[in-house]
Design a protein around this motif. Structure first.
Motif, PDB file in Angstrom:
ATOM      1  N   SER A  74     148.229 119.294  -8.770  1.00 25.80           N
ATOM      2  CA  SER A  74     147.540 118.010  -8.837  1.00 25.80           C
ATOM      3  C   SER A  74     148.308 116.944  -8.070  1.00 25.80           C
ATOM      4  O   SER A  74     149.530 117.011  -7.950  1.00 25.80           O
ATOM      5  CB  SER A  74     147.401 117.560 -10.294  1.00 25.80           C
ATOM      6  N   LEU A  75     147.572 115.974  -7.580  1.00 26.22           N
ATOM      7  CA  LEU A  75     148.133 114.778  -6.980  1.00 26.22           C
ATOM      8  C   LEU A  75     147.245 113.600  -7.334  1.00 26.22           C
ATOM      9  O   LEU A  75     146.040 113.757  -7.533  1.00 26.22           O
ATOM     10  CB  LEU A  75     148.199 114.898  -5.452  1.00 26.22           C
ATOM     11  N   ARG A  76     147.853 112.423  -7.380  1.00 33.15           N
ATOM     12  CA  ARG A  76     147.091 111.201  -7.604  1.00 33.15           C
ATOM     13  C   ARG A  76     147.336 110.261  -6.439  1.00 33.15           C
ATOM     14  O   ARG A  76     148.473 109.820  -6.225  1.00 33.15           O
ATOM     15  CB  ARG A  76     147.507 110.518  -8.910  1.00 33.15           C
ATOM     16  N   LEU A  77     146.304 109.976  -5.706  1.00 34.39           N
ATOM     17  CA  LEU A  77     146.390 109.044  -4.604  1.00 34.39           C
ATOM     18  C   LEU A  77     146.049 107.636  -5.082  1.00 34.39           C
ATOM     19  O   LEU A  77     145.196 107.462  -5.958  1.00 34.39           O
ATOM     20  CB  LEU A  77     145.430 109.439  -3.479  1.00 34.39           C
ATOM     21  N   SER A  78     146.705 106.662  -4.492  1.00 35.33           N
ATOM     22  CA  SER A  78     146.419 105.258  -4.767  1.00 35.33           C
ATOM     23  C   SER A  78     146.102 104.548  -3.463  1.00 35.33           C
ATOM     24  O   SER A  78     146.596 104.942  -2.403  1.00 35.33           O
ATOM     25  CB  SER A  78     147.614 104.572  -5.432  1.00 35.33           C
TER      26      SER A  78
END
Length: 124
Positions: free
Chosen positions: A17-21
């Motif tokens: 998983s990754l969370r982009l902002s």
């Protein structure tokens, strides 16, 4: 236009998983439809997800539906893309984009503000 800066990209193994902002400045953020796109080497820019001005409506490409979640915090002028169960074929540069359009849109030419992109690499 709004100025957009993405962050949160990186390298992850398949299934991770990754969370982009995407942080915005300039024109009122809450008046912007926001979207995420991606572009792999040698391929056209591809729609990923979009979110309405107040965040009440979202739309996803079929390929990411159920795995990715787009959200926004208008107080922080930031839009997010939570990406789960990533696949190697999703390796690409991910861009956030803004549009004054009053409807959810999937076509890049509807968006008039673009960030510089953030690289996401998914290894098998």
């Amino acid at each position: 236009q709004v100025q957009l800066v993405e962050s949160g990209g990186g390298s992850v193994q398949a299934g991770g998983s990754l969370r982009l902002s995407c942080a915005a400045s300039g024109r009122t953020f809450s008046s912007q439809l926001m979207g995420w796109f991606r572009q792999a080497p040698g391929k056209e820019r591809e729609f990923v997800a979009a979110i309405s001005r107040l965040g009440s409506n979202t739309y996803y490409s079929d390929s990411v539906k159920g795995r990715f979640t787009i959200s926004r915090d208008n107080a922080k002028k930031t839009v997010y893309l939570q990406m789960n169960s990533l696949k190697p074929e999703e390796t690409a540069i991910y861009y956030c984009a803004g549009s004054p359009a009053p409807f959810l849109a999937t076509m890049p030419n509807i968006y008039d503000s673009w960030g510089q992109g953030t690289q996401v690499t998914v290894s098998s």
